[in-house]
Design a protein around this motif. Structure first.
Motif, short mmCIF file in Angstrom:
data_model
loop_
_atom_site.label_atom_id
_atom_site.label_comp_id
_atom_site.label_asym_id
_atom_site.label_seq_id
_atom_site.Cartn_x
_atom_site.Cartn_y
_atom_site.Cartn_z
N GLU A 40 0.65 -0.79 -0.25
CA GLU A 40 -0.28 -0.25 -0.31
C GLU A 40 0.84 1.46 0.11
O GLU A 40 0.98 2.59 -0.68
CB GLU A 40 -0.76 0.05 0.90
N VAL A 41 1.80 1.09 0.78
CA VAL A 41 2.86 2.24 0.57
C VAL A 41 3.52 2.45 -0.91
O VAL A 41 3.78 3.75 -1.30
CB VAL A 41 4.14 2.28 1.59
N ALA A 42 3.89 1.71 -1.56
CA ALA A 42 4.16 0.82 -2.69
C ALA A 42 3.59 2.27 -3.50
O ALA A 42 3.79 2.59 -4.47
CB ALA A 42 5.18 -0.19 -2.63
N GLU A 43 1.75 1.57 -3.11
CA GLU A 43 1.20 1.44 -4.26
C GLU A 43 0.40 3.71 -4.30
O GLU A 43 0.98 4.66 -5.28
CB GLU A 43 -0.12 1.22 -4.43
N LYS A 44 0.87 4.08 -3.04
CA LYS A 44 0.45 5.56 -2.42
C LYS A 44 1.44 6.33 -3.07
O LYS A 44 1.73 7.67 -3.78
CB LYS A 44 0.20 5.27 -1.32
N ARG A 45 2.83 5.75 -3.01
CA ARG A 45 4.34 6.59 -3.07
C ARG A 45 4.01 7.05 -4.66
O ARG A 45 5.11 8.21 -5.50
CB ARG A 45 5.52 6.14 -2.64
N LEU A 46 3.47 6.34 -5.47
CA LEU A 46 3.33 6.46 -7.30
C LEU A 46 2.36 6.72 -7.10
O LEU A 46 2.35 7.03 -8.94
CB LEU A 46 4.01 4.77 -7.54
N GLY A 47 1.65 7.05 -6.18
CA GLY A 47 0.32 7.62 -6.73
C GLY A 47 -1.04 6.74 -7.43
O GLY A 47 -2.09 7.75 -7.76
N THR A 48 -1.01 6.22 -7.20
CA THR A 48 -2.12 4.81 -7.43
C THR A 48 -3.51 4.90 -6.02
O THR A 48 -3.48 5.59 -5.50
CB THR A 48 -1.80 3.68 -7.91
N GLU A 49 -4.39 4.92 -7.26
CA GLU A 49 -5.78 5.54 -5.79
C GLU A 49 -5.68 3.11 -5.56
O GLU A 49 -5.28 2.55 -6.25
CB GLU A 49 -6.84 4.95 -6.86
N VAL A 50 -5.93 3.43 -4.64
CA VAL A 50 -5.82 2.15 -3.65
C VAL A 50 -7.22 1.54 -3.59
O VAL A 50 -7.70 1.86 -2.47
CB VAL A 50 -4.86 2.36 -2.57
N LEU A 51 -7.19 0.15 -3.38
CA LEU A 51 -8.62 -0.68 -3.16
C LEU A 51 -7.55 -1.56 -2.08
O LEU A 51 -7.42 -2.00 -2.72
CB LEU A 51 -9.32 -1.30 -3.81
N ASN A 52 -8.36 -1.32 -0.85
CA ASN A 52 -8.03 -2.82 0.31
C ASN A 52 -9.40 -3.94 0.55
O ASN A 52 -10.10 -3.46 0.16
CB ASN A 52 -7.65 -1.69 1.54
N PHE A 53 -9.20 -4.59 0.08
CA PHE A 53 -10.06 -6.06 0.27
C PHE A 53 -9.12 -6.94 1.14
O PHE A 53 -8.20 -7.39 1.05
CB PHE A 53 -9.93 -6.30 -1.25
N SER A 54 -10.16 -7.28 2.11
CA SER A 54 -9.35 -8.40 2.96
C SER A 54 -10.08 -9.96 3.26
O SER A 54 -11.17 -9.30 3.76
CB SER A 54 -8.67 -7.63 4.55
N ALA A 55 -10.08 -10.86 3.00
CA ALA A 55 -11.02 -11.73 3.09
C ALA A 55 -12.16 -11.60 4.47
O ALA A 55 -13.43 -12.72 4.03
CB ALA A 55 -10.68 -13.26 2.39
N ALA A 56 -11.38 -11.81 5.29
CA ALA A 56 -11.73 -11.96 6.87
C ALA A 56 -13.75 -11.05 7.56
O ALA A 56 -14.28 -12.10 8.54
CB ALA A 56 -10.98 -11.37 7.80
N VAL A 57 -13.31 -9.98 6.49
CA VAL A 57 -14.71 -9.00 6.45
C VAL A 57 -15.38 -9.42 5.42
O VAL A 57 -16.47 -8.23 4.93
CB VAL A 57 -14.50 -8.28 6.70
#
Length: 299
Positions: free
Chosen positions: A64-81
């Motif tokens: 997530e840090v890497a993606e944000k440092r490159l300026g992308t829009e980040v979607l987080n999906f976690s299976a537990a929820v």
């Protein structure tokens, strides 16, 4: 995107990656590490989904840090929820996010073989964030990047990987990539944690301490329940990097661990931040390495 481009941009593992591709990712990571500003929005307007069907805090945050440092829009999906708990398949979830217009997916999952199959059915680049005990390519890349920063030339180095080789995707990705770079990889494992199908020599813990890189693997303490390890204490005694053992490693050698760490099991507490330990620098190096991998995926 053609199938060839898709294959070139995805990162499913290091087993099938050429030496040149590995080196070019490491070089690009060095470029990103050298940038004075934190955010370089070269991938602005691109959407990346982090799809974790298996828990992980460290790897997900690093991506997530890497993606944000490159300026992308980040979607987080976690299976537990999520609806995966309600029986929705992994394929349907990935396909749903693809339909919504993501440009790349970072994916971690438990079942082996599912990722390779998904990659043939999904039309966006996929990055493997760990699949079963198959591969963990970005972890191995950051490990190798850490070694390269330390030693410069990798060819001829000896790397000892100690612990549960049988269940380790980190050991596999490291083995396959390091061998291409001319590194001597040695394994050290309890007899019931040996992976016989892998092409590397097994050595004793005493022999392992003579290596240039001593990489400890996390031992899953739940293996205690099915009798694979008798107790954490016994594991430490036989295979742990204890303070006493650390006195015997070469002055130039480094200590590594993919983390999270069971302190005082595979490595003694006071060695985690020992002058020869690179455990926290490894985590730091994970960000530029993953920036290089994401940039390659999004072209």
């Amino acid at each position: 995107m053609t199938l060839t481009t898709l294959k070139q941009r995805s990162l499913l593992g290091l087993k099938d990656l050429s030496k040149d591709e590995i080196v070019s990712l490491l070089d690009r990571a060095a470029h990103w590490e050298a940038q004075p500003v934190k955010v370089n929005p070269v991938l602005q307007g691109k959407f990346v989904a982090n799809m974790f069907f298996e828990n992980s805090t460290r790897t997900r945050f690093s991506f997530e840090v890497a993606e944000k440092r490159l300026g992308t829009e980040v979607l987080n999906f976690s299976a537990a929820v999520s609806s995966v708990q309600k029986g929705e398949s992994i394929y349907d979830t990935v396909r749903t996010l693809e339909s919504m217009g993501i440009d790349a997916g970072v994916i971690r999952l438990k079942p082996i073989g599912v990722l390779a199959d998904l990659a043939t059915r999904i039309k966006v680049p996929l990055i493997n964030a760990g699949d079963g005990n198959n591969e963990h390519p970005t972890q191995a890349l950051l490990d190798i990047y850490t070694m390269r920063k330390q030693f410069g030339e990798l060819k001829g180095l000896t790397v000892a990987i100690i612990g549960d080789i049988l269940h380790s995707r980190v050991a596999r990705s490291n083995l396959w990539a390091l061998q291409k770079l001319g590194v001597n990889v040695r394994f050290c494992a309890p007899p019931n944690m040996v992976a016989t199908e892998l092409d590397a020599a097994y050595i004793s813990i005493e022999e392992a301490l003579k290596a240039d890189v001593i990489m400890m693997l996390r031992v899953q303490l739940e293996r205690h329940e099915n009798g694979m390890i008798k107790s954490a204490e016994e594991y430490r005694e036989q295979y742990g990097l204890t303070v006493e053992r650390a006195k015997r490693i070469a002055p130039h050698a480094i200590i590594m661990h993919p983390a999270p760490i069971n302190r005082n099991v595979e490595i003694d507490d006071e060695l985690v931040e020992h002058p020869q330990s690179r455990i926290f620098p490894q985590m730091e190096n994970g960000v530029p390495v993953r920036m290089a991998v994401i940039e390659r995926a999004l072209g």
